[in-house]
Design a protein around this motif. Structure first.
Motif, PDB file in Angstrom:
ATOM      1  N   LEU A 187     -64.296  22.336  20.556  1.00 43.63           N
ATOM      2  CA  LEU A 187     -64.357  23.380  19.546  1.00 43.63           C
ATOM      3  C   LEU A 187     -65.781  23.772  19.178  1.00 43.63           C
ATOM      4  N   PHE A 188     -66.690  22.813  19.084  1.00 48.27           N
ATOM      5  CA  PHE A 188     -68.061  23.093  18.638  1.00 48.27           C
ATOM      6  C   PHE A 188     -69.041  23.245  19.803  1.00 48.27           C
ATOM      7  N   ASP A 189     -68.495  23.454  21.009  1.00 43.20           N
ATOM      8  CA  ASP A 189     -69.294  23.754  22.205  1.00 43.20           C
ATOM      9  C   ASP A 189     -70.356  22.686  22.462  1.00 43.20           C
ATOM     10  N   LYS A 190     -69.937  21.438  22.397  1.00 39.90           N
ATOM     11  CA  LYS A 190     -70.842  20.307  22.597  1.00 39.90           C
ATOM     12  C   LYS A 190     -71.176  20.147  24.073  1.00 39.90           C
ATOM     13  N   ALA A 191     -72.456  19.960  24.389  1.00 33.86           N
ATOM     14  CA  ALA A 191     -72.884  19.657  25.756  1.00 33.86           C
ATOM     15  C   ALA A 191     -72.892  18.139  25.923  1.00 33.86           C
ATOM     16  N   TYR A 192     -72.099  17.628  26.862  1.00 33.92           N
ATOM     17  CA  TYR A 192     -72.040  16.181  27.063  1.00 33.92           C
ATOM     18  C   TYR A 192     -71.652  15.871  28.507  1.00 33.92           C
ATOM     19  N   VAL A 193     -71.863  14.633  28.907  1.00 29.86           N
ATOM     20  CA  VAL A 193     -71.517  14.194  30.264  1.00 29.86           C
ATOM     21  C   VAL A 193     -70.014  13.960  30.327  1.00 29.86           C
ATOM     22  N   GLY A 194     -69.348  14.706  31.211  1.00 30.79           N
ATOM     23  CA  GLY A 194     -67.902  14.588  31.322  1.00 30.79           C
ATOM     24  C   GLY A 194     -67.458  13.411  32.164  1.00 30.79           C
ATOM     25  N   SER A 195     -68.237  13.054  33.184  1.00 28.67           N
ATOM     26  CA  SER A 195     -67.902  11.907  34.028  1.00 28.67           C
ATOM     27  C   SER A 195     -69.166  11.342  34.652  1.00 28.67           C
ATOM     28  N   VAL A 196     -69.076  10.080  35.043  1.00 26.58           N
ATOM     29  CA  VAL A 196     -70.208   9.361  35.625  1.00 26.58           C
ATOM     30  C   VAL A 196     -69.860   8.932  37.041  1.00 26.58           C
ATOM     31  N   PHE A 255     -76.078  10.877  38.890  1.00 34.89           N
ATOM     32  CA  PHE A 255     -75.032  10.085  38.247  1.00 34.89           C
ATOM     33  C   PHE A 255     -74.054  10.922  37.419  1.00 34.89           C
ATOM     34  N   PHE A 256     -74.525  12.053  36.885  1.00 37.00           N
ATOM     35  CA  PHE A 256     -73.796  12.698  35.809  1.00 37.00           C
ATOM     36  C   PHE A 256     -73.168  14.025  36.224  1.00 37.00           C
ATOM     37  N   GLU A 257     -71.951  14.249  35.728  1.00 39.52           N
ATOM     38  CA  GLU A 257     -71.268  15.527  35.919  1.00 39.52           C
ATOM     39  C   GLU A 257     -71.032  16.140  34.541  1.00 39.52           C
ATOM     40  N   PRO A 258     -71.366  17.433  34.375  1.00 33.52           N
ATOM     41  CA  PRO A 258     -71.237  18.046  33.054  1.00 33.52           C
ATOM     42  C   PRO A 258     -69.788  18.301  32.675  1.00 33.52           C
ATOM     43  N   SER A 259     -69.548  18.341  31.389  1.00 35.70           N
ATOM     44  CA  SER A 259     -68.230  18.689  30.872  1.00 35.70           C
ATOM     45  C   SER A 259     -68.157  20.196  30.668  1.00 35.70           C
ATOM     46  N   PRO A 260     -66.948  20.753  30.559  1.00 38.85           N
ATOM     47  CA  PRO A 260     -66.839  22.171  30.201  1.00 38.85           C
ATOM     48  C   PRO A 260     -67.335  22.386  28.776  1.00 38.85           C
ATOM     49  N   GLY A 261     -67.869  23.564  28.503  1.00 35.54           N
ATOM     50  CA  GLY A 261     -68.191  23.938  27.132  1.00 35.54           C
ATOM     51  C   GLY A 261     -66.907  24.291  26.402  1.00 35.54           C
ATOM     52  N   ARG A 262     -67.055  25.055  25.326  1.00 34.44           N
ATOM     53  CA  ARG A 262     -65.856  25.481  24.603  1.00 34.44           C
ATOM     54  C   ARG A 262     -64.945  26.254  25.563  1.00 34.44           C
TER      55      ARG A 262
END
Length: 202
Positions: free
Chosen positions: A165-174, A183-190
């Motif tokens: 909901l708040f369009d957080k940028a975070y690592v979706g999977s390792v 190592f890192f794959e991004p998560s979808p935004g909002r």
């Protein structure tokens, strides 16, 4: 593993468990190159932790849910793998120490309307056995709402949902022990979803 279950006044249910796992000759990811993964044995590992789950019926037809997991997962023996020397006591990669999920759901039976707010938290995660790289902790929230109708054996439901909901940028999977530091794959935004579902009972 041991645990307890309790029901309080028919409106609050609680489950709690403690566990401890000792493993020998643990199979771990050795290398991750170009989508090809190899494995090896790494000696002893230790996992211990607790799980708490609770669900409650609140005033105004609100249903609340909470789930929390605490997991301490470590290597008991030193070894050398694809990420280099791994010291005893390092945490296992890909495993968060804390995970929390909470949700509030409200339903208005006469109109068939329902709404859901949920939140998730995950603590930081090691990306390699040597514990040189970590994905940061994150917390996200999701929101959903919909209607449901029944008639003549049919159940029709319409829904809309907003994730992150708040369009957080975070690592979706390792990707554990990935080559080249990838190592890192991004998560979808909002992101949004709308849909209609029809079901017929015979």
């Amino acid at each position: 593993e041991t645990g307890v279950k309790a029901l309080f006044a028919s409106s609050l249910q609680v489950n709690f468990a403690l566990y401890d796992v000792q493993t020998r000759d643990e199979i771990v990811v050795d290398t991750n190159v170009g989508g090809r993964t190899t494995f090896k044995n790494a000696g002893r590992t230790h996992r211990s932790g607790a799980e708490l789950g609770a669900s409650a019926t609140l005033p105004y037809d609100i249903q609340a849910t909470l789930a929390w997991t605490l997991l301490e997962a470590t290597f008991e023996d030193s070894f050398t793998g694809g990420s280099g020397f791994v010291a005893a006591g390092n945490v296992l990669p890909g495993v968060p120490r804390n995970s929390v999920y909470g949700a509030l759901r409200w339903s208005h039976v006469p109109s068939g309307f329902n709404a859901l707010f949920e939140a998730q938290y995950r603590s930081r995660i090691a990306a390699d056995d040597a514990n040189t790289q970590f994905a940061d902790a994150y917390a996200i929230a999701n929101l959903a709402a919909g209607f449901a109708q029944t008639a003549g054996g049919w159940r029709l439901s319409e829904f809309a949902r907003v994730d992150n909901l708040f369009d957080k940028a975070y690592v979706g999977s390792v990707i554990v022990n990935a080559s080249g530091g990838q190592f890192f794959e991004p998560s979808p935004g909002r992101n949004y979803m709308v849909g209609v579902q029809a079901r017929h009972g015979f």
